[in-house]
Design an enzyme around this catalytic site. Structure first.
Site, mmCIF file in Angstrom:
data_model
loop_
_atom_site.group_PDB
_atom_site.id
_atom_site.type_symbol
_atom_site.label_atom_id
_atom_site.label_comp_id
_atom_site.label_asym_id
_atom_site.label_seq_id
_atom_site.Cartn_x
_atom_site.Cartn_y
_atom_site.Cartn_z
ATOM 1 N N LYS A 30 7.850 55.607 15.431
ATOM 2 C CA LYS A 30 6.718 55.524 15.668
ATOM 3 C C LYS A 30 7.394 55.730 18.066
ATOM 4 C CE LYS A 30 5.898 51.655 14.314
ATOM 5 N NZ LYS A 30 6.683 51.333 13.513
ATOM 6 N N ARG A 80 20.089 45.376 17.648
ATOM 7 C CA ARG A 80 19.223 44.764 17.080
ATOM 8 C C ARG A 80 19.381 44.051 15.891
ATOM 9 N NH1 ARG A 80 12.915 48.024 16.900
ATOM 10 N NH2 ARG A 80 12.840 46.320 15.515
ATOM 11 N N ARG A 113 20.348 52.515 13.218
ATOM 12 C CA ARG A 113 19.625 51.993 14.152
ATOM 13 C C ARG A 113 20.862 50.957 14.907
ATOM 14 N NH1 ARG A 113 13.727 51.776 15.743
ATOM 15 N NH2 ARG A 113 13.344 49.159 14.533
ATOM 16 N N ARG A 154 -1.226 45.470 14.079
ATOM 17 C CA ARG A 154 -0.417 45.696 12.964
ATOM 18 C C ARG A 154 -1.236 44.599 12.152
ATOM 19 N NH1 ARG A 154 5.035 46.519 15.025
ATOM 20 N NH2 ARG A 154 6.326 46.177 13.257
ATOM 21 N N ARG A 169 10.463 42.637 6.616
ATOM 22 C CA ARG A 169 9.577 43.690 7.444
ATOM 23 C C ARG A 169 9.091 44.028 6.501
ATOM 24 N NH1 ARG A 169 13.898 45.919 10.972
ATOM 25 N NH2 ARG A 169 12.344 47.047 12.285
HETATM 26 N N1 UDP Z 1 6.484 41.398 16.435
HETATM 27 C C1 UDP Z 1 5.439 41.250 15.579
HETATM 28 N N2 UDP Z 1 3.886 42.227 16.402
HETATM 29 C C2 UDP Z 1 4.143 43.771 16.957
HETATM 30 C C3 UDP Z 1 5.109 44.177 17.393
HETATM 31 C C4 UDP Z 1 6.388 43.532 16.877
HETATM 32 O O1 UDP Z 1 5.495 40.797 15.438
HETATM 33 O O2 UDP Z 1 3.024 44.123 17.359
HETATM 34 C C5 UDP Z 1 7.881 41.922 15.825
HETATM 35 C C6 UDP Z 1 8.339 41.848 13.653
HETATM 36 O O3 UDP Z 1 8.979 40.484 13.899
HETATM 37 C C7 UDP Z 1 8.526 42.592 13.787
HETATM 38 C C8 UDP Z 1 9.675 42.868 15.142
HETATM 39 O O4 UDP Z 1 8.853 42.349 15.641
HETATM 40 O O5 UDP Z 1 9.665 42.852 12.089
HETATM 41 C C9 UDP Z 1 10.209 43.843 15.728
HETATM 42 O O6 UDP Z 1 8.782 45.511 15.783
HETATM 43 P P1 UDP Z 1 8.977 47.054 16.301
HETATM 44 O O7 UDP Z 1 7.976 46.971 16.276
HETATM 45 O O8 UDP Z 1 9.703 47.202 17.558
HETATM 46 O O9 UDP Z 1 9.960 47.146 15.278
HETATM 47 P P2 UDP Z 1 9.215 48.464 14.336
HETATM 48 O O10 UDP Z 1 8.973 48.424 13.266
HETATM 49 O O11 UDP Z 1 8.625 50.152 14.985
HETATM 50 O O12 UDP Z 1 10.731 48.936 13.466
HETATM 51 MG MG MG Z 2 10.064 50.930 17.076
#
Ligand code: UDP
Ligand code: MG
Length: 197
Positions: A19, A139, A133, A94, A151
């Protein structure tokens, strides 16, 4: 903003689906503002704000930060960028609640979501991308396979229902997210152009 012809893109997909990478490419092409709620939350954490400290409890476990927190952040961001031609929403919404809140925030500005671009990538590929990553990004949530699994579970139970939500509105485009970056980018652009017609 306040234009019905403005362009609002939601880039959708599981953790590690690309994304952020594809958002950057879309930003080069379209004059939009990028809202990555993950980046905003990490910035809050780095600035050691109260919000950042609270959010970190969830992020470090791989759980979703509560709806009202992220909705508030997005609301502020949109207010501060109200002159934009449109937005790319990356990692937001989300949950269905967040999606409903987003619709009403856009509606207040006489605009709406143009399209939702869902990146389709297999789980095996996702895990290896995230671990890779994690080695360079630092991270913490990308370094531990248990956190990554949590996740995915959060994604499956809370985020994936949005696919139906947007499909029912005729806004969902599924894009093959594995393979050559520029091929994926071209598919995304084709879907955007299709949605704008
Ligand atoms: N997160 C969340 N809500 C959001 C964005 C992020 O709760 O709208 C939290 C959640 O814990 C997630 C972490 O931040 O696992 C990392 O999100 P990010 O979108 O940066 O990671 P990606 O899913 O793109 O790898
Ligand atoms: Mg991201």
């Amino acid at each position: 903003m306040a234009h019905t012809q403005s362009l609002n893109i939601v880039i959708f997909g599981p953790p590690g689906s690309g994304k952020g990478t594809q958002s950057q490419k879309l930003l080069d092409k379209f004059q939009l503002k990028h809202i990555s709620t993950g980046d905003l939350l990490r910035a809050e954490r780095a600035a050691k704000t109260e919000l950042g400290k609270q959010a970190n409890e969830f992020i470090s476990q791989g759980e979703l930060v509560p709806d009202e927190v992220v909705i508030g952040m997005v609301r502020n961001f949109m207010l501060n960028h109200s002159d934009s031609e449109g937005f790319i929403f990356d990692g937001f919404p989300r949950t269905v609640n967040q999606a409903i809140a987003l619709d009403s925030m856009l509606d207040e500005n006489n605009t709406k979501i143009t399209c939702v671009l869902g990146l389709d990538v297999g789980e095996h590929e996702l895990v290896s991308r995230l671990l890779l990553r994690g080695r360079s990004s630092g991270r913490i949530d990308d370094q531990d396979e248990n956190t990554i699994r949590t996740r995915f579970k959060e994604y499956q139970t809370k985020t994936l229902p949005l696919q139906d939500f947007y499909q029912n509105q005729g806004k969902y485009y599924s894009i093959q997210g594995a393979g050559d970056l520029s091929t994926i980018f071209h598919s995304l652009c084709a879907s955007v152009n299709n949605a704008r017609k």
